[in-house]
Motif scaffolding. Structure first.
Motif, PDB file in Angstrom:
ATOM      1  N   ASN A  27       0.812  -1.222   0.000  1.00  0.00           N
ATOM      2  CA  ASN A  27       0.000   0.000   0.000  1.00  0.00           C
ATOM      3  C   ASN A  27       0.843   1.269   0.000  1.00  0.00           C
ATOM      4  O   ASN A  27       0.316   2.363   0.171  1.00  0.00           O
ATOM      5  CB  ASN A  27      -0.948   0.004   1.208  1.00  0.00           C
ATOM      6  N   ASP A  28       2.159   1.108  -0.166  1.00  0.00           N
ATOM      7  CA  ASP A  28       3.090   2.233  -0.201  1.00  0.00           C
ATOM      8  C   ASP A  28       2.926   3.123   1.038  1.00  0.00           C
ATOM      9  O   ASP A  28       2.839   4.335   0.955  1.00  0.00           O
ATOM     10  CB  ASP A  28       2.902   3.043  -1.488  1.00  0.00           C
ATOM     11  N   GLN A  29       2.904   2.460   2.209  1.00  0.00           N
ATOM     12  CA  GLN A  29       2.712   3.166   3.473  1.00  0.00           C
ATOM     13  C   GLN A  29       3.840   2.884   4.462  1.00  0.00           C
ATOM     14  O   GLN A  29       3.636   2.884   5.674  1.00  0.00           O
ATOM     15  CB  GLN A  29       1.368   2.768   4.095  1.00  0.00           C
ATOM     16  N   ILE A  30       5.031   2.670   3.951  1.00  0.00           N
ATOM     17  CA  ILE A  30       6.183   2.377   4.804  1.00  0.00           C
ATOM     18  C   ILE A  30       6.424   3.512   5.788  1.00  0.00           C
ATOM     19  O   ILE A  30       6.756   3.281   6.947  1.00  0.00           O
ATOM     20  CB  ILE A  30       7.439   2.125   3.946  1.00  0.00           C
ATOM     21  N   GLY A  31       6.265   4.736   5.330  1.00  0.00           N
ATOM     22  CA  GLY A  31       6.520   5.893   6.183  1.00  0.00           C
ATOM     23  C   GLY A  31       5.594   5.981   7.378  1.00  0.00           C
ATOM     24  O   GLY A  31       5.879   6.696   8.340  1.00  0.00           O
ATOM     25  N   GLU A  32       4.491   5.260   7.344  1.00  0.00           N
ATOM     26  CA  GLU A  32       3.521   5.292   8.435  1.00  0.00           C
ATOM     27  C   GLU A  32       3.757   4.210   9.488  1.00  0.00           C
ATOM     28  O   GLU A  32       3.048   4.147  10.486  1.00  0.00           O
ATOM     29  CB  GLU A  32       2.107   5.165   7.858  1.00  0.00           C
ATOM     30  N   LEU A  33       4.752   3.356   9.255  1.00  0.00           N
ATOM     31  CA  LEU A  33       5.049   2.309  10.236  1.00  0.00           C
ATOM     32  C   LEU A  33       5.659   2.921  11.486  1.00  0.00           C
ATOM     33  O   LEU A  33       6.566   3.753  11.392  1.00  0.00           O
ATOM     34  CB  LEU A  33       6.029   1.285   9.656  1.00  0.00           C
ATOM     35  N   PRO A  34       5.198   2.501  12.661  1.00  0.00           N
ATOM     36  CA  PRO A  34       5.809   2.992  13.897  1.00  0.00           C
ATOM     37  C   PRO A  34       7.268   2.545  13.995  1.00  0.00           C
ATOM     38  O   PRO A  34       7.635   1.473  13.521  1.00  0.00           O
ATOM     39  CB  PRO A  34       4.971   2.329  15.004  1.00  0.00           C
ATOM     40  N   LYS A  35       8.080   3.374  14.615  1.00  0.00           N
ATOM     41  CA  LYS A  35       9.506   3.078  14.769  1.00  0.00           C
ATOM     42  C   LYS A  35       9.708   1.738  15.478  1.00  0.00           C
ATOM     43  O   LYS A  35      10.596   0.975  15.127  1.00  0.00           O
ATOM     44  CB  LYS A  35      10.191   4.204  15.543  1.00  0.00           C
ATOM     45  N   PRO A  64      12.799  -1.942   2.151  1.00  0.00           N
ATOM     46  CA  PRO A  64      12.193  -0.604   2.193  1.00  0.00           C
ATOM     47  C   PRO A  64      12.292   0.112   3.545  1.00  0.00           C
ATOM     48  O   PRO A  64      12.121   1.322   3.610  1.00  0.00           O
ATOM     49  CB  PRO A  64      10.716  -0.861   1.866  1.00  0.00           C
ATOM     50  N   ILE A  65      12.584  -0.626   4.624  1.00  0.00           N
ATOM     51  CA  ILE A  65      12.488   0.012   5.945  1.00  0.00           C
ATOM     52  C   ILE A  65      13.820   0.199   6.667  1.00  0.00           C
ATOM     53  O   ILE A  65      13.908   0.995   7.594  1.00  0.00           O
ATOM     54  CB  ILE A  65      11.529  -0.765   6.878  1.00  0.00           C
ATOM     55  N   VAL A  66      14.845  -0.532   6.256  1.00  0.00           N
ATOM     56  CA  VAL A  66      16.128  -0.455   6.951  1.00  0.00           C
ATOM     57  C   VAL A  66      16.860   0.821   6.534  1.00  0.00           C
ATOM     58  O   VAL A  66      16.798   1.237   5.380  1.00  0.00           O
ATOM     59  CB  VAL A  66      16.986  -1.704   6.624  1.00  0.00           C
ATOM     60  N   GLU A  67      17.569   1.413   7.493  1.00  0.00           N
ATOM     61  CA  GLU A  67      18.383   2.588   7.192  1.00  0.00           C
ATOM     62  C   GLU A  67      19.338   2.229   6.057  1.00  0.00           C
ATOM     63  O   GLU A  67      19.907   1.137   6.009  1.00  0.00           O
ATOM     64  CB  GLU A  67      19.170   2.979   8.447  1.00  0.00           C
ATOM     65  N   PHE A  68      19.526   3.161   5.133  1.00  0.00           N
ATOM     66  CA  PHE A  68      20.284   2.896   3.911  1.00  0.00           C
ATOM     67  C   PHE A  68      21.707   2.417   4.201  1.00  0.00           C
ATOM     68  O   PHE A  68      22.197   1.488   3.560  1.00  0.00           O
ATOM     69  CB  PHE A  68      20.300   4.136   3.010  1.00  0.00           C
ATOM     70  N   ARG A  69      22.364   2.999   5.161  1.00  0.00           N
ATOM     71  CA  ARG A  69      23.739   2.608   5.494  1.00  0.00           C
ATOM     72  C   ARG A  69      23.793   1.143   5.923  1.00  0.00           C
ATOM     73  O   ARG A  69      24.677   0.393   5.513  1.00  0.00           O
ATOM     74  CB  ARG A  69      24.276   3.524   6.588  1.00  0.00           C
ATOM     75  N   THR A  70      22.845   0.717   6.738  1.00  0.00           N
ATOM     76  CA  THR A  70      22.773  -0.677   7.175  1.00  0.00           C
ATOM     77  C   THR A  70      22.412  -1.579   6.002  1.00  0.00           C
ATOM     78  O   THR A  70      22.959  -2.674   5.853  1.00  0.00           O
ATOM     79  CB  THR A  70      21.720  -0.831   8.293  1.00  0.00           C
ATOM     80  N   LEU A  71      21.517  -1.100   5.166  1.00  0.00           N
ATOM     81  CA  LEU A  71      21.078  -1.873   4.008  1.00  0.00           C
ATOM     82  C   LEU A  71      22.239  -2.151   3.051  1.00  0.00           C
ATOM     83  O   LEU A  71      22.337  -3.238   2.487  1.00  0.00           O
ATOM     84  CB  LEU A  71      19.949  -1.126   3.287  1.00  0.00           C
ATOM     85  N   LYS A  72      23.122  -1.189   2.893  1.00  0.00           N
ATOM     86  CA  LYS A  72      24.291  -1.393   2.023  1.00  0.00           C
ATOM     87  C   LYS A  72      25.135  -2.561   2.537  1.00  0.00           C
ATOM     88  O   LYS A  72      25.609  -3.383   1.749  1.00  0.00           O
ATOM     89  CB  LYS A  72      25.138  -0.120   1.939  1.00  0.00           C
TER      90      LYS A  72
END
Length: 181
Positions: A27-35, A64-72
């Motif tokens: 649903n393209d709602q990743i930004g709405e997920l609680p921390k 889609p949810i992991v911080e980019f630095r960790t994802l790399k």
């Protein structure tokens, strides 16, 4: 998926987190997920070890949810420890989907170096009918990074003709969003 989620038996309730992430992604709602949900997913799903179907599935949920630095770090581990010729077709598809989602993140983060590494990895994977679409989509990202709009438009037309309009629209939107920034 929402219907199925409600049909889970009590013993299957442990899959609630996976359903929540899948629904948020779809649903393209990743930004709405609680921390807290994101942190719980990272603790539960990031596991270094054997690359099997479950691990690759979880990586797809995490991209889609992991911080980019960790994802790399995760993606570098993934491609350095993967022998694509030894993966079953479904595992190879899962791997390719993870890498495609990562390419999208690279594009958003404007990290061309990481993207080039993934594109190079993809070029070394033999093209089969199982991953033909994924390889075509990688070509779209390569065009986005190189600025080859003519080739990108050609690939988008092919995607539309083949019934993959969803992907074509996605690339048109990505291109338009980043042209306006």
């Amino acid at each position: 998926m929402k219907k199925y989620q409600h049909l889970l038996k009590p013993a299957q309730k442990k899959y609630q987190l996976e359903f929540k992430l899948m629904l948020s992604i779809l649903n393209d709602q990743i930004g709405e997920l609680p921390k807290g949900t994101i942190e719980k997913a990272q603790r539960q799903f990031i596991r270094i070890g054997k690359l099997d179907i479950n691990t690759l599935f979880y990586i797809n949920l995490l991209v889609p949810i992991v911080e980019f630095r960790t994802l790399k770090i995760i993606m570098n581990y993934l491609i350095s420890s993967t022998e694509s010729g030894k993966l079953c077709d479904f595992s190879l598809q899962l791997l390719c989907h993870s890498l495609l989602h990562f390419l999208n993140r690279c594009y958003k983060e404007k990290d061309e170096q990481e993207a080039k590494m993934i594109i190079k990895f993809f070029k070394n994977i033999p093209t089969t009918s199982y991953i033909f679409l994924e390889k075509l989509l990688v070509n779209c990202y390569e065009c986005l990074f190189s600025g080859d709009e003519v080739k990108l438009e050609s690939i988008v037309r092919v995607l539309k003709l083949c019934g993959y309009g969803k992907y074509a629209v996605s690339f048109e939107r990505i291109k338009n969003n980043f042209e306006t920034e």
